[in-house]
Design an enzyme around this catalytic site. Structure first.
Site, PDB file in Angstrom:
ATOM      1  N   GLU A   1       0.842  -1.194   0.000  1.00 24.46           N
ATOM      2  CA  GLU A   1       0.000   0.000   0.000  1.00 24.46           C
ATOM      3  C   GLU A   1       0.879   1.248   0.000  1.00 24.46           C
ATOM      4  O   GLU A   1       1.944   1.255   0.635  1.00 24.46           O
ATOM      5  CB  GLU A   1      -0.927   0.000   1.218  1.00 24.46           C
TER       6      GLU A   1
ATOM      7  N   HIS B   1      -8.263   1.131   1.669  1.00 25.75           N
ATOM      8  CA  HIS B   1      -8.063   1.004   3.118  1.00 25.75           C
ATOM      9  C   HIS B   1      -8.967   1.984   3.877  1.00 25.75           C
ATOM     10  O   HIS B   1      -8.523   2.829   4.638  1.00 25.75           O
ATOM     11  CB  HIS B   1      -6.598   1.251   3.488  1.00 25.75           C
TER      12      HIS B   1
END
Length: 534
Positions: A263, A281
């Protein structure tokens, strides 16, 4: 001087104000989390560091953090904090596991709905002016079997919401007891059974060495054909490449991911596949959750810095403010008992048994253990504290056991209402010391080597052991007087086997020459000056 906290990521103004209202000096500099060099340049000025996910707490940063006592993460995940390095430096790491639980659980449920009814694709199609009513044939959640992997705080909320949707819920969690499963209304199963029978699988576990790639290619192939998989927990829990292949083959009917192994996720084998819902997220991304975790971390850090209370620490037992106040004298006693043995033993220790009896048995023994081990480690590791010392003991291979006795258990350490006894095994034998706290709040040594006594703990002390023969006490007092050493208190004890010990409270440190003169006299088996931090 009030403790000083740096907030290096964005927190709400209300959270920052909590620090100020509690009497903590706080600097709000959210830009620091994205500038490691600038953060390293100033971190040495702070006792606490409040962060979200942008700030990375590395061993290199901690080397610069000489004053730092606590790191508070506003949120659950602490992937950006090197907890091991923090523990070695005696820094408590806290998170806020409950502030965003509902939000994250709701997001998992939302993803389940979205993938069951293909909502994002249907929305995009309709926005594009296409009326493809027959293209998006979904499935109901009602009567389907939900397989929870992880039934902790968030997983249990998902289970509750799923039951409200009339789903059947099974759960795989090695830490889930049968009693807790009954309380949650879920069926406790092993992973194999969950994979074989679940129509939907949701992940709710942290990323650890044991959970990494839990849904591996092998495990994904063992799932029920047509399964739908949701991950709103942590990236790295499943094999994204294998999942993409099984989605293309049709074995997996759909997937929804809020988290990814890397990420920010700008590319993934899952991107662009039909019936794959992906979000960036967002599990904790609600106004309520962001505010809740910010307020919670400010309260927790303030509690620790001002009163010693420990909440939601990942590397130290929890201690409430009430416990910290009530247990203060007992924590001092535990530390003194450890320090006594740590100064007496010169060979490697292999095991510790810490016994709590009477009133001490009902206290927070995890915190007392940490205090005792910190005292034990400190003579050889001056920086040891309640956070770092248990890790040091584990690294040395020292086995720690705790024994709890009932209210009548004081017989093994004298007739006291409460006591702590430490038994240490070394390569050549055993050592033991016990203590209690009197009504005046002062710790006392009450037993050494199985010999009962009553010795107040002082900053500077002297321990001697000799054969129980006439004249030793007088010669000891005379020798100390001749050496100019004043005695504040003098406690004696002897065993039926003919051993005698003295523990002497001195006004000042015993000079090395004085200790050597006592050894050279030939009257003592052991002479050991001691120091205790009061």
């Amino acid at each position: 001087m009030p403790p000083k906290v740096l907030v290096s990521d964005a927190l709400s103004e209300t959270a920052v104000q909590i620090f100020r209202d509690r009497g903590v000096d706080v600097d709000y500099r959210p830009e620091m989390g994205k500038d490691p060099a600038a953060l390293a340049a100033i971190i040495g000025d702070y006792d606490g560091l409040a962060i979200r996910s942008a700030t990375r707490v590395t061993p290199e940063l901690l080397e610069k953090a000489g004053r730092l006592k606590v790191i508070g993460r506003a949120g659950i995940g602490v992937d950006n904090v090197d907890i091991s390095a923090a523990s070695r430096r005696g820094i408590i790491v806290m998170n806020t596991p409950f502030g965003n639980s509902v939000t994250t659980a709701e997001h998992a449920i939302a993803l389940m709905f979205a993938v069951a009814r293909q909502l994002p694709e249907a929305s995009a199609s309709t926005h594009a002016g296409r009326w493809e009513k027959n293209r998006f044939m979904g499935v109901e959640l009602t009567a389907k079997t939900l397989g929870l992997i992880g039934a902790g705080n968030i997983g249990s909320i998902v289970a509750d919401r799923a039951q409200g949707l009339h789903m059947k819920v099974m759960a795989y969690d090695p830490f889930l007891s049968q009693e807790r499963a009954l309380e949650l209304g879920v069926r406790k199963v092993e992973l194999d059974e969950l994979l074989e029978h679940a129509d939907f699988i949701t992940l709710h576990v942290p990323l650890t060495d044991k959970t990494r790639n839990l849904l591996s290619r092998e495990n994904l192939l063992r799932t029920k054909p047509g399964v739908r998989i949701i991950n709103a927990a942590r990236g790295g829990l499943l094999d994204e490449e294998a999942l993409a292949e099984l989605l293309r083959s049709g074995h997996v009917a759909g997937a929804a991911l809020d988290v990814f192994a890397q990420e920010p996720a700008t590319q993934s084998p899952l991107f662009g596949l039909p019936n794959v819902v992906v979000t960036p997220h967002l599990g904790a991304a609600t106004t309520e959750a962001q505010e809740n975790v910010a307020l919670q971390v400010a309260e927790q850090m303030s509690d620790y810095l001002l009163s010693g209370a420990v909440h939601n620490a990942l590397n130290m037992p929890a201690v409430t403010a009430e416990e910290a106040a009530r247990m203060g004298p007992w924590i001092h006693l535990a530390r003194h008992l450890g320090a006594f043995v740590g100064q007496m033993v010169e060979e490697p220790m292999t095991s510790l048994n810490i016994t709590y009896g009477g009133a001490a048995a009902g206290m927070n023994t995890g915190a007392l253990n940490a205090a005792l081990i910190s005292g034990l480690m400190k003579p050889s590791n001056p920086d040891a504290n309640m956070v770092s010392a248990p890790l040091m003991a584990r690294e040395k291979g020292i086995q720690v056991a705790t024994t709890i006795q009932d209210q009548s258990g004081g017989q093994q350490a004298g007739n006291f209402g409460g006591f702590i006894r430490l038994d240490v095994t070394t390569e050549s034998g055993e050592r033991s010391v016990a203590g209690t706290v009197f009504s005046d709040g002062k710790p006392r040594f009450i037993q050494i080597r199985g010999i009962n006594l009553d010795a107040e703990v002082g900053e500077h002390m002297l321990y001697t052991r000799n054969r129980d023969v006439p004249g030793v006490i007088g010669s000891l007092g005379t020798a100390l007087g001749d050496l100019g050493v004043n005695i504040a208190n003098f406690t004696l004890g002897r065993s039926a086997q003919g051993d005698a010990i003295a523990i002497i409270y001195l006004d000042e440190p015993l000079p090395a020459a004085a200790a050597q003169a006592l050894r050279d006299s030939g009257k003592f088996i052991q002479v050991r000056p001691l120091h205790f931090e009061l």
